[in-house]
Design a protein around this motif. Structure first.
Motif, PDB file in Angstrom:
ATOM      1  N   ARG A 282      68.738  32.551  64.844  1.00  0.00           N
ATOM      2  CA  ARG A 282      68.740  31.746  63.619  1.00  0.00           C
ATOM      3  C   ARG A 282      67.483  31.942  62.778  1.00  0.00           C
ATOM      4  N   VAL A 283      66.415  32.437  63.401  1.00  0.00           N
ATOM      5  CA  VAL A 283      65.194  32.780  62.673  1.00  0.00           C
ATOM      6  C   VAL A 283      64.690  34.123  63.186  1.00  0.00           C
ATOM      7  N   SER A 284      63.863  34.746  62.377  1.00  0.00           N
ATOM      8  CA  SER A 284      63.159  35.962  62.786  1.00  0.00           C
ATOM      9  C   SER A 284      61.671  35.678  62.742  1.00  0.00           C
ATOM     10  N   ALA A 285      60.929  36.350  63.583  1.00  0.00           N
ATOM     11  CA  ALA A 285      59.477  36.179  63.625  1.00  0.00           C
ATOM     12  C   ALA A 285      58.802  37.530  63.487  1.00  0.00           C
ATOM     13  N   ARG A 286      57.683  37.510  62.779  1.00  0.00           N
ATOM     14  CA  ARG A 286      56.945  38.762  62.558  1.00  0.00           C
ATOM     15  C   ARG A 286      55.464  38.445  62.516  1.00  0.00           C
ATOM     16  N   ARG A 287      54.721  39.214  63.260  1.00  0.00           N
ATOM     17  CA  ARG A 287      53.259  39.065  63.230  1.00  0.00           C
ATOM     18  C   ARG A 287      52.716  39.728  61.983  1.00  0.00           C
ATOM     19  N   PRO A 288      51.642  39.181  61.417  1.00  0.00           N
ATOM     20  CA  PRO A 288      51.043  39.838  60.252  1.00  0.00           C
ATOM     21  C   PRO A 288      50.504  41.206  60.640  1.00  0.00           C
ATOM     22  N   ARG A 289      50.488  42.082  59.683  1.00  0.00           N
ATOM     23  CA  ARG A 289      49.994  43.429  59.929  1.00  0.00           C
ATOM     24  C   ARG A 289      48.513  43.380  60.261  1.00  0.00           C
ATOM     25  N   SER A 290      48.130  44.085  61.310  1.00  0.00           N
ATOM     26  CA  SER A 290      46.725  44.141  61.703  1.00  0.00           C
ATOM     27  C   SER A 290      45.985  45.150  60.845  1.00  0.00           C
ATOM     28  N   VAL A 291      44.713  44.899  60.694  1.00  0.00           N
ATOM     29  CA  VAL A 291      43.865  45.832  59.961  1.00  0.00           C
ATOM     30  C   VAL A 291      43.525  46.991  60.897  1.00  0.00           C
ATOM     31  N   THR A 292      43.719  48.204  60.404  1.00  0.00           N
ATOM     32  CA  THR A 292      43.373  49.376  61.201  1.00  0.00           C
ATOM     33  C   THR A 292      42.135  50.040  60.623  1.00  0.00           C
ATOM     34  N   ARG A 293      41.603  50.984  61.321  1.00  0.00           N
ATOM     35  CA  ARG A 293      40.352  51.622  60.908  1.00  0.00           C
ATOM     36  C   ARG A 293      40.435  52.249  59.520  1.00  0.00           C
ATOM     37  N   GLY A 294      41.571  52.774  59.143  1.00  0.00           N
ATOM     38  CA  GLY A 294      41.693  53.457  57.864  1.00  0.00           C
ATOM     39  C   GLY A 294      41.898  52.521  56.677  1.00  0.00           C
ATOM     40  N   ASP A 295      42.200  51.258  56.961  1.00  0.00           N
ATOM     41  CA  ASP A 295      42.429  50.306  55.872  1.00  0.00           C
ATOM     42  C   ASP A 295      41.131  49.994  55.146  1.00  0.00           C
ATOM     43  N   ARG A 296      41.268  49.813  53.842  1.00  0.00           N
ATOM     44  CA  ARG A 296      40.099  49.442  53.040  1.00  0.00           C
ATOM     45  C   ARG A 296      39.960  47.926  53.033  1.00  0.00           C
ATOM     46  N   LEU A 297      38.798  47.474  53.391  1.00  0.00           N
ATOM     47  CA  LEU A 297      38.490  46.057  53.349  1.00  0.00           C
ATOM     48  C   LEU A 297      37.704  45.761  52.079  1.00  0.00           C
ATOM     49  N   PRO A 298      37.760  44.531  51.605  1.00  0.00           N
ATOM     50  CA  PRO A 298      36.950  44.192  50.440  1.00  0.00           C
ATOM     51  C   PRO A 298      35.468  44.363  50.780  1.00  0.00           C
ATOM     52  N   PRO A 299      34.660  44.625  49.775  1.00  0.00           N
ATOM     53  CA  PRO A 299      33.221  44.734  50.029  1.00  0.00           C
ATOM     54  C   PRO A 299      32.675  43.441  50.626  1.00  0.00           C
ATOM     55  N   SER A 300      31.659  43.549  51.447  1.00  0.00           N
ATOM     56  CA  SER A 300      31.112  42.365  52.118  1.00  0.00           C
ATOM     57  C   SER A 300      30.585  41.346  51.113  1.00  0.00           C
ATOM     58  N   GLU A 301      30.093  41.798  49.980  1.00  0.00           N
ATOM     59  CA  GLU A 301      29.619  40.863  48.944  1.00  0.00           C
ATOM     60  C   GLU A 301      30.765  39.991  48.438  1.00  0.00           C
ATOM     61  N   THR A 302      31.937  40.563  48.269  1.00  0.00           N
ATOM     62  CA  THR A 302      33.098  39.799  47.828  1.00  0.00           C
ATOM     63  C   THR A 302      33.453  38.740  48.860  1.00  0.00           C
ATOM     64  N   LEU A 303      33.446  39.126  50.127  1.00  0.00           N
ATOM     65  CA  LEU A 303      33.761  38.177  51.194  1.00  0.00           C
ATOM     66  C   LEU A 303      32.730  37.057  51.259  1.00  0.00           C
ATOM     67  N   LYS A 304      31.468  37.384  51.036  1.00  0.00           N
ATOM     68  CA  LYS A 304      30.416  36.361  51.030  1.00  0.00           C
ATOM     69  C   LYS A 304      30.624  35.382  49.883  1.00  0.00           C
ATOM     70  N   LYS A 305      31.032  35.876  48.705  1.00  0.00           N
ATOM     71  CA  LYS A 305      31.284  34.997  47.573  1.00  0.00           C
ATOM     72  C   LYS A 305      32.472  34.074  47.832  1.00  0.00           C
ATOM     73  N   VAL A 306      33.505  34.614  48.465  1.00  0.00           N
ATOM     74  CA  VAL A 306      34.674  33.795  48.803  1.00  0.00           C
ATOM     75  C   VAL A 306      34.261  32.703  49.782  1.00  0.00           C
ATOM     76  N   LEU A 307      33.504  33.076  50.808  1.00  0.00           N
ATOM     77  CA  LEU A 307      33.059  32.112  51.799  1.00  0.00           C
ATOM     78  C   LEU A 307      32.187  31.025  51.153  1.00  0.00           C
ATOM     79  N   SER A 308      31.310  31.444  50.276  1.00  0.00           N
ATOM     80  CA  SER A 308      30.456  30.485  49.561  1.00  0.00           C
ATOM     81  C   SER A 308      31.306  29.525  48.733  1.00  0.00           C
ATOM     82  N   GLY A 309      32.310  30.054  48.046  1.00  0.00           N
ATOM     83  CA  GLY A 309      33.199  29.205  47.251  1.00  0.00           C
ATOM     84  C   GLY A 309      33.961  28.216  48.107  1.00  0.00           C
ATOM     85  N   LEU A 310      34.400  28.651  49.286  1.00  0.00           N
ATOM     86  CA  LEU A 310      35.124  27.756  50.199  1.00  0.00           C
ATOM     87  C   LEU A 310      34.223  26.641  50.692  1.00  0.00           C
TER      88      LEU A 310
END
Length: 121
Positions: free
Chosen positions: A90-118
């Motif tokens: 009646r339902v399906s379940a799916r795990r979110p896609r994991s980040v792999t080595r080749g994936d581009r992550l946001p710059p650390s400065e962007t993550l710091k700004k998001v964290l500061s905003g939170l």
């Protein structure tokens, strides 16, 4: 009829009844961030909590932890209910896609700004 409090307190007796006495979910690989989506409409005679889950997950995938929050139930109880729905297809379940080595992550400065905003919230 008393007006002192809610009829359904969500106490241990109620949770025991909702899960049919089960205290552990099936080994279905569900974790807090697993996304769940309904595969159809609820049918007549379904347990009310199953119906609520299916309606909640009808339009878009919802994480297990969000389902627990919407139902105001412990995650373990929700995992048991989801196990029933998964077993019945009646339902399906799916795990979110994991980040792999080749994936581009946001710059650390962007993550710091998001964290500061939170933190400012």
């Amino acid at each position: 009829m008393t007006g002192g409090g809610p009829v359904d307190s969500g106490g241990p007796d109620r949770l025991y009844t909702v899960t049919g006495g089960r205290s552990r979910p099936r080994d279905n690989g569900l974790d807090l961030v697993t996304f769940v989506i309904s595969e159809g409409e609820p049918v007549l005679g379904m347990q009310s909590e199953h119906v609520r889950i299916m309606r909640l997950c009808r339009a878009y995938p919802v994480a297990v932890v969000e389902i627990a929050a919407h139902l105001n139930m412990p995650v373990g109880v929700v995992k048991i209910l989801l196990g029933d729905l998964l077993a019945d297809g009646r339902v399906s379940a799916r795990r979110p896609r994991s980040v792999t080595r080749g994936d581009r992550l946001p710059p650390s400065e962007t993550l710091k700004k998001v964290l500061s905003g939170l933190h400012k919230l």
